[in-house]
Design an enzyme around this catalytic site. Structure first.
Site, PDB file in Angstrom:
ATOM      1  CB  CYS A  10       4.267  -0.730  -5.099  1.00 51.20           C
ATOM      2  SG  CYS A  10       5.024   0.785  -4.460  1.00 51.20           S
TER       3      CYS A  10
ATOM      4  N   GLY B 140       6.883  -5.117  -0.364  1.00 52.37           N
ATOM      5  CA  GLY B 140       6.849  -6.270  -1.255  1.00 52.37           C
ATOM      6  C   GLY B 140       5.432  -6.745  -1.480  1.00 52.37           C
ATOM      7  CB  SER B 141       4.141  -9.893  -2.832  1.00 50.28           C
ATOM      8  OG  SER B 141       4.590 -10.887  -1.914  1.00 50.28           O
ATOM      9  CB  THR B 142      -0.559  -8.896  -0.516  1.00 52.63           C
ATOM     10  OG1 THR B 142      -0.788  -7.555  -0.979  1.00 52.63           O
ATOM     11  CG2 THR B 142      -1.558  -9.221   0.578  1.00 52.63           C
ATOM     12  CB  ALA B 143       1.766 -13.748  -0.728  1.00 50.54           C
TER      13      ALA B 143
ATOM     14  CD  GLU C 212       4.751   0.302  -0.660  1.00 41.58           C
ATOM     15  OE1 GLU C 212       4.022  -0.462  -1.335  1.00 41.58           O
ATOM     16  OE2 GLU C 212       5.809   0.783  -1.074  1.00 41.58           O
TER      17      GLU C 212
ATOM     18  N   GLY D  48       4.082 -10.130   2.784  1.00 47.69           N
ATOM     19  CA  GLY D  48       3.772  -9.280   3.932  1.00 47.69           C
ATOM     20  C   GLY D  48       3.065 -10.045   5.037  1.00 47.69           C
TER      21      GLY D  48
END
Length: 493
Positions: free
Chosen positions: A294, A237-240, A259, A242
């Protein structure tokens, strides 16, 4: 949202779907349900997914924990045989599950059909590695001799996103199970139905409790992250998001594989082949699933001497795209999955236009698409934008692609190697040696040459990102071993 009694209008031509939880081999009903809507016509309800309580989430973890000793004790080859047999239970339902995926996700039918096959292919790729798990590595003495075994970790939580959820699950779940772990899977809240249907079939061939499935709000399923019996969390998913997952895992020092987002660059050199085939690859590389992948190309750096040629070729190719409902055979690009994502991309385009960049909308909307309230955006090129704009610096995750001319490839290399993201990249050149030399200098998890995106992904190889694009790797032998821990037995003499 959750509701006790479904009241929204249902889809015409397709019966509404209702899915429960899967805990310890049994379907578990809930008091409340989450509405799942069609992104092509959000007033229509595709179905309802069970909304778990925290107690039910803990029960799923408990079931996985109880099943772990027996599953882990089996030889890896026996687990592989069981997984392979369970896979056959998916046969014959592919078309129905793919049609459901298109209705809840929005992607075109062909992509949904491919997704069903990707899960099977990735599971078989994991099975092929089974014999490596039972091998013991010996370090001979004297004075010490050590044997290194690989042991499963325990309960694994797997959380997947909305874009290719079943395919993405195939990069982790079969590897986790093969390694001897048990699992709890959390499907994406906007696209849970086809995944639950798939995993109900698959889990029927596994011992009870080995595979559990929980749907519901993030708050309700928090035990999947914080329960001390969970020893590994896999999140895409998103970095935030994560970062939130990693913080939750830290409470119990659970291992993580993350990821995360990727602002993936394509570098088009001055000798690149820009014929119809390669332009088609670049279009697919950037606009697959309406850009919601992604590993999609998110920005193109092209040598200034080829800039006009590339822009003209991409414009011509994208102008043939037809944007509409994913179930329409004439559609080549579906809606975005959510209004929020559509609005985010639209805001990036508005900013770029306001800053003076040419924003070139292409393709056509299918009849009725403009009045359906669907989350549609036409494929768009943003030409020579300022490098500080959001369309360049952020992952847009939609059908909008900035094209940036360059004169010095080393400056591009410095830029992309020092960005926040480092998931994927691609190099485009007619000279294989030159392309490979540049690819080796790029610090991203995967670099393709003259291709990009999931269609070019080698599932035998590890996949993951550098920097804020993630931690750890999935697939391949590296991905399999990431679901184990080394156990060393040392003797003297």
């Amino acid at each position: 949202m959750s509701e006790r009694i479904p009241t929204a209008p249902q889809e015409t031509g397709a019966a509404p779907v209702r899915t429960g939880l899967l805990i310890d081999g049994k379907t578990v009903e809930t008091e409340e349900w989450t509405v799942v809507r069609n992104p092509a016509a959000p007033d229509l309800v595709v179905g309802h997914a069970a909304a778990a309580t925290p107690e039910q989430a803990r029960a799923a973890v408990a079931a996985a924990d109880a099943a772990f000793p027996g599953w882990a004790a089996m030889p890896a080859r026996r687990r592989a045989e069981i997984i392979s047999e369970a896979l056959t239970l998916l046969d014959g339902s592919e078309a129905e599950r793919a049609a459901l995926m298109t209705r809840e996700n929005g992607k075109i039918s062909f992509e949904s059909q491919i997704e069903m096959g990707v899960f099977v292919a990735r599971t078989r790729a994991a099975i092929d590695l089974a014999d490596s798990l039972d091998q013991v590595r010996r370090l001979d003495g004297p004075p010490l001799t050590s044997d290194i075994h690989r042991l499963p970790m325990g309960v694994v939580t797997v959380i997947v996103p909305f874009n290719w959820p079943i395919a993405i699950l195939g990069a982790s779940l079969p590897y986790a199970l093969l390694a001897g772990n048990t699992a709890v899977v959390k499907p994406p809240p906007t696209v849970p139905l086809a995944m639950v249907r798939t995993l109900e079939l698959f889990a029927a061939g596994l011992p009870a409790g080995v595979l559990n499935v929980v749907t519901g709000s993030n708050e309700a399923v928090a035990p999947l992250l914080t329960d001390p019996r969970v020893r590994k969390i896999v999140f895409t998913g998103s970095t935030a998001a994560g970062k939130h997952i990693m913080a939750a895992a830290a409470q119990n020092l659970a291992s993580v594989t993350l990821e995360l987002g990727g602002n993936d660059p394509a570098i088009v050199l001055d000798d690149a082949v820009l014929d119809q085939e390669h332009i088609g690859r670049l279009v697919q590389g950037a606009f697959l699933t309406s850009g919601q992948v992604c590993m999609a190309v998110k920005r193109v750096y092209v040598h200034r001497s080829r800039y006009d040629e590339l822009v003209d070729a991409l414009s011509s190719a994208l102008d043939t795209q037809r944007v509409g409902p994913g179930g329409d055979p004439a559609t080549t690009m579906g809606p975005l999955n959510s209004a929020a994502q559509r609005d985010k991309v639209a805001a990036m385009l508005t900013q770029a236009a306001g800053a003076g960049a040419e924003v070139r909308e292409l393709g056509t909307l299918a009849p009725g698409a403009a009045t359906s309230k669907g989350h549609y955006l036409r494929p768009t090129l943003v030409l020579d934008p300022d490098t500080g704009l959001r369309i360049v610096t952020e992952e847009q995750f939609g059908p909008a692609l900035p094209i940036l001319p360059f004169d010095d490839v080393d400056s591009v290399l410095h830029q992309v190697n020092n960005d926040w993201s480092g998931l994927c990249s691609s190099v485009w050149s007619a000279d294989a040696a030159r392309a490979a030399a540049l690819a080796e200098r790029l610090r991203t998890g995967t670099t393709w040459i003259n291709h990009a995106n999931a269609v070019a992904c080698d599932d035998r190889a590890p996949f993951g990102g550098f920097r804020h694009s993630g931690i750890g790797r999935e697939m391949g032998s590296e991905g399999l071993l990431s679901f184990t821990e080394a156990h060393t037995i040392t003797r003297h003499g």
